[in-house]
Design an enzyme around this catalytic site. Structure first.
Site, PDB file in Angstrom:
ATOM      1  N   ASN A  10       0.913  -1.027  -0.108  1.00  0.00           N
ATOM      2  CA  ASN A  10      -0.051   0.216  -0.088  1.00  0.00           C
ATOM      3  C   ASN A  10       0.969   1.468  -0.213  1.00  0.00           C
ATOM      4  O   ASN A  10       2.058   1.732   0.781  1.00  0.00           O
ATOM      5  CB  ASN A  10      -0.683   0.218   1.526  1.00  0.00           C
ATOM      6  CG  ASN A  10      -1.562   1.212   1.176  1.00  0.00           C
ATOM      7  OD1 ASN A  10      -1.520   2.239   0.598  1.00  0.00           O
ATOM      8  ND2 ASN A  10      -2.312   1.038   2.579  1.00  0.00           N
ATOM      9  N   LYS A  12       0.048   3.979  -0.308  1.00  0.00           N
ATOM     10  CA  LYS A  12      -0.276   5.480   0.063  1.00  0.00           C
ATOM     11  C   LYS A  12      -0.144   6.648  -0.938  1.00  0.00           C
ATOM     12  O   LYS A  12      -0.730   6.312  -1.756  1.00  0.00           O
ATOM     13  CB  LYS A  12      -0.009   5.502   2.079  1.00  0.00           C
ATOM     14  CG  LYS A  12       0.040   4.429   2.499  1.00  0.00           C
ATOM     15  CD  LYS A  12      -0.132   4.342   3.946  1.00  0.00           C
ATOM     16  CE  LYS A  12      -0.794   2.929   4.784  1.00  0.00           C
ATOM     17  NZ  LYS A  12      -0.101   3.751   6.292  1.00  0.00           N
ATOM     18  N   HIS A  99      -9.523   0.708   5.160  1.00  0.00           N
ATOM     19  CA  HIS A  99      -8.230   1.205   5.823  1.00  0.00           C
ATOM     20  C   HIS A  99      -8.336   2.799   7.180  1.00  0.00           C
ATOM     21  O   HIS A  99      -9.314   3.025   6.899  1.00  0.00           O
ATOM     22  CB  HIS A  99      -7.355   2.297   4.662  1.00  0.00           C
ATOM     23  CG  HIS A  99      -5.748   2.074   5.103  1.00  0.00           C
ATOM     24  ND1 HIS A  99      -5.562   2.824   6.526  1.00  0.00           N
ATOM     25  CD2 HIS A  99      -4.638   0.910   5.138  1.00  0.00           C
ATOM     26  CE1 HIS A  99      -4.281   3.120   6.190  1.00  0.00           C
ATOM     27  NE2 HIS A  99      -3.693   1.278   5.469  1.00  0.00           N
ATOM     28  N   GLU A 101      -6.545   4.690   7.825  1.00  0.00           N
ATOM     29  CA  GLU A 101      -6.902   5.890   7.510  1.00  0.00           C
ATOM     30  C   GLU A 101      -7.701   6.625   7.150  1.00  0.00           C
ATOM     31  O   GLU A 101      -7.624   7.961   7.201  1.00  0.00           O
ATOM     32  CB  GLU A 101      -4.857   6.311   6.650  1.00  0.00           C
ATOM     33  CG  GLU A 101      -3.852   5.960   8.019  1.00  0.00           C
ATOM     34  CD  GLU A 101      -2.306   5.264   6.700  1.00  0.00           C
ATOM     35  OE1 GLU A 101      -2.837   4.615   5.465  1.00  0.00           O
ATOM     36  OE2 GLU A 101      -1.737   4.919   7.325  1.00  0.00           O
ATOM     37  N   SER A 217       3.744  -2.230   9.984  1.00  0.00           N
ATOM     38  CA  SER A 217       5.382  -2.182  10.172  1.00  0.00           C
ATOM     39  C   SER A 217       5.576  -3.267  10.278  1.00  0.00           C
ATOM     40  O   SER A 217       6.747  -4.069  10.572  1.00  0.00           O
ATOM     41  CB  SER A 217       5.644  -1.630  12.185  1.00  0.00           C
ATOM     42  OG  SER A 217       5.188  -0.462  12.500  1.00  0.00           O
TER      43      SER A 217
HETATM   44  P1  13P Z   1       2.815   0.773   7.588  1.00  0.00           P
HETATM   45  O1  13P Z   1       3.652  -0.526   6.799  1.00  0.00           O
HETATM   46  O2  13P Z   1       4.376   1.688   7.064  1.00  0.00           O
HETATM   47  O3  13P Z   1       3.237   0.256   9.235  1.00  0.00           O
HETATM   48  O4  13P Z   1       1.830   0.388   7.241  1.00  0.00           O
HETATM   49  C1  13P Z   1       0.688  -0.411   7.529  1.00  0.00           C
HETATM   50  C2  13P Z   1      -0.797  -0.067   6.744  1.00  0.00           C
HETATM   51  O5  13P Z   1      -1.208   1.149   6.399  1.00  0.00           O
HETATM   52  C3  13P Z   1      -0.761  -1.710   4.958  1.00  0.00           C
HETATM   53  O6  13P Z   1      -1.787  -0.392   5.028  1.00  0.00           O
END
Ligand code: 13P
Length: 257
Positions: A10, A12, A99, A101, A217
């Site tokens: 992802n 983002k 998601h 976020e 992470s």
């Molecule tokens: P990180 O791997 O940066 O923690 O993000 C995870 C995530 O939100 C994948 O959608």
């Protein structure tokens, strides 16, 4: 057992047009070179990349593209939005829905997410549906009930045939972008719980066949211990998907199991 192993990146809101193409070319080349097992790779990119990246990987088996969101309505006066039909029209096969976020910053609630799941399925997109608790919910032992409600409120209206086309991603909010991964035991415990919830509502067989990814992470160092858990079928990777070497090494974790 036909459970699919998936590593999804992802991106983002990262990578402009050229650096995105660079990353894809490198990652596909490296993953193809190193990957021995049957793993499906998904690149969830910003919208500007979808069409060109889909063309680039169209002839590669096991590589797929995802949108990171879609609108819940079919079409209309929704300035700045993008529909499931548009995403499908450029050949994309997956879409991330729910998601954390977007739940947090765009205030997307379970009811809205249920509509997004419906419209994605209508357009033959595979939703990667995200669930996961916040830190305070874990600290007050509400993590199981939170995740159960997220599943019930957005997915329990689906038929058995529809639910078969959903991929789940457990992403504990406290682990996203924090460098604080859930331990393999914590993640396995939740994945097994999610599978049991799906088995009770739909069927044992459907739950067994469902791919449940871990996100938060995940990196080349911890991927193997996470992916070796019985109910973890891959990862939804944020930060580490932006570096082709790290993203490839996360795939390699499957080779070593
Ligand atoms: P990180 O791997 O940066 O923690 O993000 C995870 C995530 O939100 C994948 O959608």
């Amino acid at each position: 057992m036909s459970r699919k192993k998936i590593v999804a990146g992802n991106w983002k809101m990262n990578k402009d047009y050229l650096t995105g193409l660079e990353l894809i070319s490198e990652a596909v080349y490296m993953i193809k070179d190193e990957l021995h097992r049957e793993v499906t790779t998904v690149f969830a990119t910003p919208y500007i990349h979808l069409s060109s990246i889909q063309k680039l990987i169209a002839t590669e088996s096991n590589f797929h593209v995802a949108a990171q969101n879609c609108h819940h309505e079919k079409a209309g006066a929704y300035t700045g939005e993008i529909s499931a039909e548009m995403i499908k029209s450029v050949g994309v096969e997956y879409v991330i829905i729910g998601h954390s976020e977007r739940r947090e910053y765009q205030h997307e609630d379970s009811k809205l997410l249920a509509k997004k799941v419906d419209i994605a399925l209508e357009n033959k997109l595979i939703p990667i549906f995200c669930i996961g608790e916040k830190l305070e919910e874990r600290e007050t032992e509400k993590h199981f009930s939170t995740v159960q409600s997220q599943l019930e409120e957005s997915l329990f209206h689906l038929t058995n045939d529809q639910i078969k086309n959903i991929v789940l991603a457990y992403e504990p909010v406290w682990a996203i972008g924090t460098g604080k991964t859930a331990s393999p035991e914590q993640a396995q415990e939740m994945h097994a719980f999610i599978r049991s919830v799906m088995a009770a509502k739909f069927s044992e067989e459907i739950a067994e066949d469902m791919s449940i990814l871990y996100g938060g992470s995940c990196n080349p160092t911890n991927a193997k211990s996470l992916f070796s858990q019985k109910d973890i079928d891959g990862g939804l990777i944020g930060g580490a998907s932006l570096k082709s070497r790290d993203f490839t090494d996360i795939h390699i974790a499957f080779n070593e199991l």
